[in-house]
Each structure stands twice: as C-alpha cells, then as structure tokens.
Design an enzyme around this catalytic site. Structure first.
Site, short mmCIF file in Angstrom:
data_model
loop_
_atom_site.label_atom_id
_atom_site.label_comp_id
_atom_site.label_asym_id
_atom_site.label_seq_id
_atom_site.Cartn_x
_atom_site.Cartn_y
_atom_site.Cartn_z
N GLY A 85 1.47 -27.57 -13.73
CA GLY A 85 1.06 -28.58 -12.77
C GLY A 85 -0.37 -29.01 -12.99
O GLY A 85 -1.09 -28.45 -13.83
N SER A 112 7.45 -45.68 -19.29
CA SER A 112 7.84 -45.95 -17.91
C SER A 112 7.31 -47.28 -17.37
O SER A 112 7.69 -47.69 -16.29
CB SER A 112 7.38 -44.81 -17.00
OG SER A 112 5.97 -44.70 -17.02
N LYS A 123 4.18 -40.26 -8.94
CA LYS A 123 3.98 -41.72 -9.00
C LYS A 123 4.12 -42.35 -7.62
O LYS A 123 3.30 -43.20 -7.23
CB LYS A 123 4.98 -42.33 -9.97
CG LYS A 123 4.75 -41.96 -11.43
CD LYS A 123 5.83 -42.53 -12.33
CE LYS A 123 5.57 -42.15 -13.79
NZ LYS A 123 6.62 -42.66 -14.69
#
Length: 848
Positions: A405, A727, A770
């Site tokens: 993370g 993306s 996001k």
C-alpha cells in the site's frame, strides 16, 4: 492327537509361559481368581495358560491366542489385592473350544504334538544345537550373570526342544515374538528362530558396552581437560591475566548451555579450542571471540510464550488502528487459523503422550497383574526401559504476509499490533537500498570486519526464536554485481527450507521456521515473481478525508501534543482548520505528512505559550495559514463549466488517487496526431487507439470528414510529471470526440477505463483510490468499466452515499454519459431527438 482335557483358562497379559519354565504370576481379576480356585479343586491343579492378543481388563475367547501352555499351579500365597502363585509349564496345548463357565473361562484342550528333527544325528542339526547353547551362554554372561550359574542352568537341560523353550522364556523379546516361538512346533525351526533373537540380543549388549566405553573415555578426557584448564587459569592469574580467563570461562559456559545440533556443536568446540590456543593479543583471537559471542547471543532455544485470543487481538487492532476493515479481517483470519492449528497440535501431542505410556516389569507380589513374571530364575534378563524419540516442537506454519500500500497507511504499525496480540517480540529491518546478497546472508569470516546478515542480526536483537519479523520496503531491493538480495530472501521466506538457514558468517544452520515473517511494499510490481509467489498479498488502500480527520483526532493530535509539551486545554484545533491542513498541506494516501504538519502546528503554539504570548489558542482556517504558511498543495478541482475537448480522468499514484484533465484541440495541418505531457508508451498507444476509433466511426459520432484533414493535439497537463498506464483511454477518446464533433464534455463527470480499437471498455486497477481522489476533488458522478463494478464494495459507506456511478461495456455508453445532450440506444449514439433508425451503429463486436 492326545486326550481332550477340560481346563480352566488363565489369561496372561504381556507374558508367554513356555513348557519347562516356572514363572511367578500375580492374579487379581475376578474371572482369573475363579479359574485358579477351580483348578485348585482338582487333583492335578492344571490350568490352560494362554496369552491375550490385546491387553484388556475384560477377557473373551476372541481376545486369546489358540496355542498356550498346560501348566501346573505350584506355590500359592493369598493377599488383600489378589493371589501370588507359581506356574510351571508342562506342555503345549491347543484350545479347541473356549466357553464361559461359572464366571470364568473354560477350554477344551488337546496336546500340541511337537515335530522332532527327522534325524537327530544330522550334523547340521547337531551344529545348530551346539551353536544355540554357546550363544545362550554368551548372552547370560554379557547380561552380568556368573559364568558358573549360567553353565549349571544350561547343562541341566539336554532335550533340544526343552532347551529352546527355556532360553525363549527369559530372553528380552516382545510378547508377540515369544508367542511365535511357542507356536513353532518344529524343534529345528524353533532353534533357528531362537538363534536369530539371541544373536540380536548379543549385538544390542555389545553396542551398549561400546557406548558405555565411549562415554567413560569422553568423561575421562573432559576431566583431564578440566584439570589442565585449571592449571592454565592459575598460571594466567599469576601473570595478571585472570580477567581474560574468567571471560573465557563465562563464554564457554554460555556455549555449553546451548542446545546445538551435532554439526554446530562440533564447529563451536573447534573454535573454542582455537581460542584457547591463540594468544590473547592476536587478531585471530578477536575474530574467533566475536564469532563465538555471536553464536552465544543468538536465541537457539529461547521462545516467547505465544497466546492467541481472537477477542483480545481484535480489541488491539481496533485500539491501534482506525478504518482498514479489510486488513483487520484478513489479519484476524490469519490469527484464527494459527489458533486452531496450535490447538490441534496440542491435542495431538496430548493424545500421543497418553498412548505412549512405557511398560515396566513388576516384581513378584505386584498387584492386579496376571502376566508379569518376577525374578526367580538367575537367567532372567532385565528389559530395557522404553524410550520415546521426541522431535523438537514446531510452531504452526502459515502464509507469509505481504502488506502492500501507499506510504503512511499503517503497514508497519499493523505488524506491531500483530506481535502484541500474539505476545511475541517484534523486530524490524529495512531492506530499502540493499544491493548485496551479504546484507541477507552475511559475510564470510575470511573478510576483515565480517558480520552476520541482517536476518541473524534481527534474531539476535529479538532475543527469541519466534519473533514477528518485519521485512520493510521489500520492493526496494537492488541488484548489483555482488549478488541479488531478493534471491537470498527466497530461502528465508520458504517454510520448506528456512529451518536450516545458513548465514555465511555463522557457517552452521539456524532454524527460522518458527519466525512469523511479514513484508511491506509500496509497489508490488517491483517484487520479483519467485519472491512474490512465497507471500500472500494484503492490500492497504488510502484513507478518505473523513478517516484522516478521525485518525488525527484519535491518534495524531494527542501524540503530537504530548511530544511537544502542549496541554489539551492550551490548543484547540477546529474541524475546519483540521480539514484545511489535510487538503491544503498534505497530498498523500496515508497520514505521515499530516502528522508532521500537526507537529509543526503544535510547536508553533508551544513557542507562543512558552513566551507567554497566549494562554490558550483556538486554531481556525485563518490561523492555520498564519502558523503553517501558505498552502503547499494545490489539488485539482472539478472544472466549473462544460468545455469542448476537455474531459476529466481519474488516476492512481503511490500517494493516493486524484483527477487530471485531458485536453484535445484541432488545428490546420495534415491529419496528424500530436501527443504531449510526458506520456508513456502505453498511454500514447491509448491515444492512438482513440484516434483510430474516432476515424473508423466518424459517421456514427457525427464527425465531419474534413476534421480528419486537420491535426489533433492531445495534451495532459502537469507536463513535468511522467504519466503512464492504459486507464486514461476512455478519457482520451471522450476529449478527442468532443473536440472533433464540437460537442462539450460534462465537467462534473470523472472516468477511467482502457479501450480497444473496436470500442470495448476493459477493466483497470486502483478503482477505490481513484474514486476517493475524484470525491476529494468535488466530483460525485463516476464512469467505470462494467467489470469493475464489484470493486465498489471496497468503498467506505459515506462515499457510496454521495456517489452516482455509471458502468459501461463499450465506448458508446461512455460518450452517451459524458457528452452533453447525448444518449445511447440500440447500440447507437444519439443527440437530441434523433431516432436510432437514422444513425449508424457503433459496432464493438461485443455481444451483451
């Protein structure tokens, strides 16, 4: 076959009575006592002594062997606990039928006819008879019996069959092996089998004697060594070197107390011998001493008492950390598995200990034992004590966790909480920048300044054999000509190999199998595949603004107040001020920078309080700017109005998610595509795919043909920042179609997704981060790929409440949502009041 006799049955436990052998028996079971009384009431006092197949208290006919011994009751002595009697075996018998009669077992018995040798004068049989007599005499003498007694007993029996029964009755073999000899009716075969058992017993006694001699010899050498060392100590004391001798003795004592493997003990003894020979001032002496002290300080046998309580572990995780619900669930699942496996191991160990009770012989007069002979005969050979080979107890092995993370989200602190919940020691090593295999495995002692690797240094620091061992920043391992440290970690993190991990400096195996390894990383892509395969990934995502506010109130502010000497009543930080610090002074997924800014705020106030400028200060948004200066972070905010050629994308970085704008513009030219903004190759390919899609579906998208004679420029702002990934494909396509068709794109929608040449929208990663970034920027309408819809479950509840999420399988659906005044029906993109029959379809090749 001889006459049939009806005799009381005397069941024997763990004992076989042979013909010609007299043995003491202790009887206490009611059925056995009734059988003895029934036999005593007859003139011959005969019983059928037969061994039980299974050592049970209650006896049935099925639990008895068929062949036993017809025996006569001799001397008898009654006691409170039962009867002690002498049984003399007369001859072999076969039970034809066993039944219960007046509370005891009774059997119809016929004599078992033995088969004598075909030719008693055969040289082979005579040699066999002589060999068994010689070996039996040798066995008696090796067992410690006087030679005269042995010869007297053996010479009193001349018949080969009776001689075999006599020896078989006293050698140390199992009851099943004794029963096998009793059931062997051929005299010659019985002698052969008996010879094998006698030879084996002689070999065992010889081995015992060799071991005894070696032990005595070793003890003698040690005593001599101790004497010489005492003399050496006296000489050194006279020379003023007694302090060195005391230190050496202390080191030797420490090393002697360690439970080392034989090869490790051999190496330690060799180095101790070298240390005793070399001079105290020599360099070699210091090298050897450092090596031995390292071995003495390692936790070879020391373990922490592990306690696993899921309730306590859950309370600790909730106390130490806010949010991270998925991570806490995975950690508790991990601990639950360890708790259950540990309980299973303890139950299996208890069951094994219960089953492995050693059996010992009793003297004549022992209570409630129908089968254990005493020691009346001088040929009785004592049975060795039963021993159990116990393996070293191992902790339950489980998966090795990898916490992945952004920085500052609590990976290290969760590992500390796991150690606290398990009651284990915690040790951490940072692998960031490690580029040498020796960082993991250590340096060989041939090098000057050699030392163990970080793994063994961490174990020495922990002081126990089963700590929680954190391998921090495992994704930042380097590679150089000196070796690959990631390859060295493969052995450390493999439960099948790490029980014999060998450090180059130590040179002897060290057991790491009881260590609970936890690794942390920011980028999972940077970890080599073989190393990643050995770990189970637990993903940590960034915090929302509300979660950061709660964490600051609950943990960060009290800690910074305490560290900077500020009392709670001297400083009050309002909610709006805290929100201003979070959004204007930090840009991160975690809370590390937030804590630094709060610490800076506390120091500013501490200075004012110490200078008596203020007694109490309430900090609002205006005071935040005065104390911390102008805001350092200027995050992207949602555009205020729709624009042609401008679409909003969502992206993910190690510090969390955010939004960015993709701008497209047309100009006079030759129909070329221009890309700027430090785009990576994958991102450029997404732009080219969007350009090809627009050209191939120009009619359906209402793009005039002359637009393709103009150049199209696509730019992604923040040109100094490199950008990469697929993306942003749907965003580039939206901006491109908007610019070429002249229709504005909605400013209040953010989108993400990869596209293909045929317009399919493919799933992407980092959806949670996001979307959180988009919400922070003030956008609540989101477009994501249809296949990413399950990822919405990872969002916090307060975020899901304010979101309007649209999912799309093809680009036409995205354009219908993001372009102002557009809709999507029957595979066609419509504007205004258009009918699907008047518009060309947007074919993707995808069937719903």
């Amino acid at each position: 076959m001889g006459e049939r006799l009806t005799l009381p049955v005397l069941p024997l436990r763990e004992v076989v009575l042979f013909p010609g052998v007299t043995s003491p028996i202790g009887a206490g079971r009611p059925g056995t006592l009734r059988a003895i009384e029934a036999a005593l009431a007859t003139p011959d006092k005969l019983v059928f002594a037969v061994t039980q197949r299974i050592n049970t208290e209650s006896v049935t006919s099925e639990a008895l062997y068929t062949i036993g011994t017809i025996a006569r009751i001799g001397q008898l002595q009654r006691g409170l606990a039962g009867i002690q009697l002498l049984l003399h075996g007369e001859r072999r018998g076969i039970a034809m039928h066993v039944s219960e009669h007046e509370g005891y077992l009774q059997s119809i018995v016929v004599d078992a006819e033995e088969m004598p040798p075909l030719n008693p004068e055969d040289p082979g049989f005579i040699a066999l008879h002589r060999e068994i007599r010689a070996r039996a005499g040798e066995l008696g003498q090796k067992s410690g019996l006087p030679e005269e007694v042995v010869q007297q007993v053996l010479s009193g029996v001349h018949d080969p069959g009776r001689f075999a029964d006599l020896v078989a009755g006293y050698i140390d073999i199992t009851p099943s092996q004794r029963q096998g000899l009793l059931e062997t009716l051929s005299v010659e075969e019985r002698l052969r089998r008996l010879l094998v058992h006698v030879q084996r017993q002689i070999a065992v006694l010889d081995a015992q004697e060799d071991i005894k001699s070696q032990v005595q010899e070793e003890l003698g050498e040690r005593q001599r060594e101790m004497f010489l060392r005492e003399q050496l100590k006296t000489i050194r004391r006279e020379l003023g070197e007694d302090e060195e001798g005391d230190e050496l003795d202390e080191l030797r004592t420490k090393l002697a107390s360690l439970d080392l493997a034989p090869e490790a003990r051999k190496e330690v003894d060799r180095e101790l011998s070298r240390l005793g020979r070399v001079g105290r001032e020599s360099m070699e002496s210091q090298v050897v001493r450092n090596y031995l002290e390292t071995i003495a300080e390692l936790p070879w046998n020391t373990r922490s008492d592990e306690h696993l309580d899921l309730g306590s572990a859950s309370a600790i995780l909730e106390t130490d950390h806010y949010a991270l619900a998925d991570v806490k669930d995975r950690v508790l699942e991990f601990l639950a598995v360890r708790q259950l496996r540990q309980a299973q191991q303890q139950a299996e160990k208890a069951a094994a200990a219960k089953d492995d009770v050693p059996v010992t012989k009793r003297k004549a007069g022992s209570e409630e034992n129908d089968s254990e002979p005493g020691e009346l005969s001088p040929l009785l050979i004592p049975t060795e004590k039963a021993t159990k080979k116990e393996g070293e107890e191992k902790s339950a092995k489980g998966p090795i966790l990898l916490f992945v993370g952004p920085p500052g989200v609590g990976k290290t602190s969760v590992a500390k909480s796991i150690a606290r919940a398990m009651g284990r020691k915690y040790v951490r090593i940072s692998l960031g920048g490690a580029r040498d295999e020796a960082d993991i495995r250590g340096h060989r002692r041939t090098y000057v300044g050699a030392m163990p690797g970080r793994i063994l240094q961490g174990m020495k620091q922990a002081g126990t054999k089963n700590p929680v061992f954190l391998l921090d920043e495992v994704d930042k391992l380097g590679v150089s000509f000196q070796g690959d440290p990631a390859a060295a970690l493969l052995e450390v993190l493999d439960p099948a190999q790490n029980d014999s991990f060998t450090d180059h400096y130590l040179g002897i195996p060290f057991d790491l199998s009881e260590v609970l390894f936890i690794a942390t990383a920011n980028f999972i892509q940077s970890i080599p595949a073989p190393l990643l395969d050995r770990m189970e990934v637990v993903e940590f995502s960034g915090y929302t603004e509300r979660e950061k506010t709660v964490i600051a109130r609950k943990y960060l502010i009290p800690r910074q107040f305490e560290e900077n000497g500020v009392a709670g009543e001297q400083l009050e930080i309002t909610e709006t001020a805290l929100s201003s610090v979070i959004t204007g002074y930090t840009r991160e997924a975690g809370v590390r920078q937030l804590e630094r800014e709060l610490g800076k705020l506390a120091r500013k106030v501490a200075r004012k309080v110490a200078a008596k400028e203020v007694i109490k200060l309430s900090v609002g948004p205006d005071q935040v700017t005065d104390l911390l200066g102008r805001p350092k972070v200027h995050p992207e905010k949602a555009a205020r109005e729709d624009a042609v050629g401008v679409a909003t994308a969502m992206y993910y970085t190690p510090v969390g998610g955010d939004i960015m704008f993709v701008e497209a513009s047309t100009m006079k030219g030759k129909g070329e595509l221009v890309l700027t903004g430090q785009l990576g190759e994958v991102m450029k390919e997404s732009a080219r795919a969007a350009w090809t899609y627009a050209r191939s579906h120009a009619a359906a998208l209402r793009i005039p043909d002359e637009m393709f004679d103009r150049d199209v420029h696509i730019h992604v702002p923040a040109g100094a920042v490199p950008k990469e990934g697929p993306s942003a494909g749907v965003t580039m396509a939206t901006a491109l179609v908007s610019a070429m068709s002249g229709r504005p794109a909605r400013h209040d929608i953010a989108m993400t997704g990869e596209i293909t040449l045929r317009g399919r929208v493919l799933p992407i990663g980092g959806v949670k981060e996001k979307i959180l970034g988009a919400v922070r920027a003030g956008i609540n309408i989101i477009v994501i790929p249809k296949d990413n819809e399950p990822d919405l479950e990872d969002l916090p509840e307060e975020v899901r409440k304010v979101l309007e999420v649209h999912t799309a399988r093809e680009l036409g659906e995205v354009l219908a949502i993001t372009l102002r005044g557009a809709s999507f029906k029957e595979g066609r993109l419509l504007f205004g009041e258009e009918s699907p029959r008047d518009v060309a379809p947007l074919s993707t090749g995808y069937r719903h």
